[in-house]
Design a protein around this motif. Structure first.
Motif, mmCIF file in Angstrom:
data_model
loop_
_atom_site.group_PDB
_atom_site.id
_atom_site.type_symbol
_atom_site.label_atom_id
_atom_site.label_comp_id
_atom_site.label_asym_id
_atom_site.label_seq_id
_atom_site.Cartn_x
_atom_site.Cartn_y
_atom_site.Cartn_z
ATOM 1 N N ASP A 96 2.896 5.109 3.928
ATOM 2 C CA ASP A 96 2.793 6.002 3.776
ATOM 3 C C ASP A 96 3.299 7.480 4.227
ATOM 4 N N ILE A 97 3.440 7.538 6.175
ATOM 5 C CA ILE A 97 3.360 8.404 6.094
ATOM 6 C C ILE A 97 5.035 8.861 6.080
ATOM 7 N N LYS A 98 5.821 7.815 6.413
ATOM 8 C CA LYS A 98 7.449 7.478 6.614
ATOM 9 C C LYS A 98 7.929 7.720 4.641
ATOM 10 N N GLU A 99 6.992 7.980 3.749
ATOM 11 C CA GLU A 99 7.042 7.606 2.302
ATOM 12 C C GLU A 99 6.735 8.699 1.848
ATOM 13 N N GLN A 100 6.052 9.762 2.634
ATOM 14 C CA GLN A 100 6.039 11.177 2.155
ATOM 15 C C GLN A 100 6.827 12.004 2.661
ATOM 16 N N ILE A 101 7.337 11.721 4.035
ATOM 17 C CA ILE A 101 8.324 12.432 4.534
ATOM 18 C C ILE A 101 9.931 12.676 3.942
ATOM 19 N N PHE A 102 9.950 11.302 3.364
ATOM 20 C CA PHE A 102 11.162 11.184 2.619
ATOM 21 C C PHE A 102 11.471 11.642 1.601
ATOM 22 N N VAL A 103 10.234 11.822 0.960
ATOM 23 C CA VAL A 103 10.082 12.564 -0.792
ATOM 24 C C VAL A 103 10.231 14.175 0.143
ATOM 25 N N ASN A 118 14.634 4.452 11.829
ATOM 26 C CA ASN A 118 14.979 4.305 13.066
ATOM 27 C C ASN A 118 13.951 2.741 13.066
ATOM 28 N N SER A 119 12.601 2.768 12.149
ATOM 29 C CA SER A 119 10.980 1.609 12.355
ATOM 30 C C SER A 119 12.178 0.598 12.100
ATOM 31 N N SER A 120 11.515 -0.444 13.142
ATOM 32 C CA SER A 120 11.851 -1.257 13.591
ATOM 33 C C SER A 120 10.935 -2.889 12.269
ATOM 34 N N THR A 121 10.395 -2.522 11.653
ATOM 35 C CA THR A 121 9.717 -3.189 10.790
ATOM 36 C C THR A 121 9.335 -2.500 9.179
ATOM 37 N N LEU A 122 9.654 -1.377 9.089
ATOM 38 C CA LEU A 122 9.777 -1.178 7.502
ATOM 39 C C LEU A 122 10.996 -0.965 7.089
ATOM 40 N N PRO A 123 12.106 -1.538 6.563
ATOM 41 C CA PRO A 123 13.159 -2.178 5.606
ATOM 42 C C PRO A 123 13.221 -0.652 4.465
ATOM 43 N N SER A 124 14.702 -0.276 4.820
ATOM 44 C CA SER A 124 14.907 1.418 4.362
ATOM 45 C C SER A 124 14.287 1.318 2.691
ATOM 46 N N SER A 125 13.832 0.101 1.909
ATOM 47 C CA SER A 125 14.470 0.097 0.782
ATOM 48 C C SER A 125 12.807 0.874 0.643
ATOM 49 N N ARG A 126 12.199 0.351 1.311
ATOM 50 C CA ARG A 126 11.094 0.969 1.241
ATOM 51 C C ARG A 126 10.148 2.235 1.363
ATOM 52 N N ALA A 130 12.027 7.057 -2.624
ATOM 53 C CA ALA A 130 10.994 8.257 -2.601
ATOM 54 C C ALA A 130 11.685 9.541 -2.217
ATOM 55 N N SER A 131 13.210 9.004 -1.305
ATOM 56 C CA SER A 131 13.764 10.022 -1.411
ATOM 57 C C SER A 131 14.769 10.553 -2.305
ATOM 58 N N GLY A 132 15.042 9.734 -3.504
ATOM 59 C CA GLY A 132 15.467 10.219 -5.439
ATOM 60 C C GLY A 132 17.384 9.924 -4.687
#
Ligand code: NAD
Length: 285
Positions: A96-103, A118-126, A130-132
């Motif tokens: 949730d925090i990363k999504e908000q940052i990418f928005v 740099n996430s170890s467990t969350l692939p960037s597709s997640r 959100a970044s558009g």
């Protein structure tokens, strides 16, 4: 694409060292965190790291001063996003925090900016949607300690463009790292998958009483040439971190083989987290 300005988000274990690595390689770098204290701690740790490198003759004083001058800090994401050519997000591991940052990054970084996590467990597709600008998003996965470890896994998602991969790979190389390309998202990428397989076998051998923890570690070092045994390494990484990664991987794959190992879960429940808690598979004084 020319990358001159890098924004690193999150001044924790990883972000502070990634930011220093960027500044040492000549990039104008902003280290951003919502916590003022994290930024203060980061500066203190980096200044002490720099002093120790200078006193060991491994870093010129003038280079160190120039790098620290190129490294600024901020608690304001919107403002620091405005001039970034590349963002390396290393905030806390919460979707949730990363999504908000990418928005926010999608709204406030220049249109050409590349956004890496740099996430170890969350692939960037997640977080890419959100970044558009999903074609400008990928994982740029550093290893701990980021100032020392050479490997950077560049992981593309289905929409990541070749230009993005090339630019991120070029930056990783400029940082003195050895980037490797992961063509397709997979939990654990390359290194953590291989480490997971070795750890799982080591844990099974120990659980079945085939050999002692110490002898399994000795075998890894003397027969396979590993610098540390799997139990020593797990103690160093932190058994809670190992457990968390296994939980996240299992949640993603549903594969029984990825489930956290009971030996690890028992240690975590008992508060034996490895070096940081004074005991894990081995005691530490
Ligand atoms: N620790 C490792 O060994 C390691 C290795 C490779 C990758 N990673 C990845 O790096 C990332 C960071 O891990 P870490 O170990 O450095 O974490 P950490 O807990 O040490 O630091 C996280 C930092 O993020 C900050 N933060 C929280 N919310 C924020 C927000 N909204 N905006 C800006 N900053 C925010 C926190 O204040 C904290 O300083 C994670 O995605 C993790 O998966 C960690």
């Amino acid at each position: 694409m020319t990358i001159e300005r890098i924004l690193v988000i999150g001044a924790g274990t990883m972000g502070r060292q990634i930011a220093m690595s960027c500044a040492l390689s000549g990039y104008h770098t902003v280290l951003q965190d919502i916590s003022e204290q994290a930024l203060v701690d980061a500066r203190t740790e980096l200044e002490s790291w720099v002093s120790s490198r200078i006193s060991k003759g491994k870093l010129e004083k003038s280079d160190a001063e120039a790098a620290l001058a190129r490294l600024s800090q901020s608690t304001n994401l919107v403002q620091s996003a405005g001039t970034a050519d590349l963002v390396i997000e290393a905030a806390v591991e919460r979707l949730d925090i990363k999504e908000q940052i990418f928005v926010t990054l999608g709204e406030h970084t220049p249109a050409h900016a590349i956004l890496a996590t740099n996430s170890s467990t969350l692939p960037s597709s997640r977080v890419a949607q959100a970044s558009g600008r999903p074609e400008q998003v990928c994982n740029m996965h550093f290893f701990n300690p980021a100032l020392v470890m050479k490997c950077v896994e560049v992981v593309r998602n289905e929409q990541t463009s070749d230009t993005t991969v090339e630019a991120v790979t070029e930056v990783a190389t400029a940082l003195g790292k050895q980037p490797v390309l992961v063509n397709k998202e997979i939990p654990g990428f390359i290194a953590n998958r291989m480490m997971g397989a070795i750890n799982a076998e080591a844990l099974n051998l120990a659980e079945q009483g085939i050999a002692s923890i110490k002898d399994i570690d000795t075998t890894a070092k003397t027969a396979l040439g590993h610098p540390m045994g799997p139990f020593e390494l797990m103690d160093m990484v932190g058994l809670d971190v190992i457990d968390f990664i296994a939980q996240a991987t299992y949640a993603e794959t549903g594969d029984e083989a990825d489930k956290p190992h009971p030996l690890i879960s028992q240690k975590v429940q008992a508060g034996l987290l490895g070096r940081k808690s004074g005991e894990g598979f081995y005691p530490y004084s």
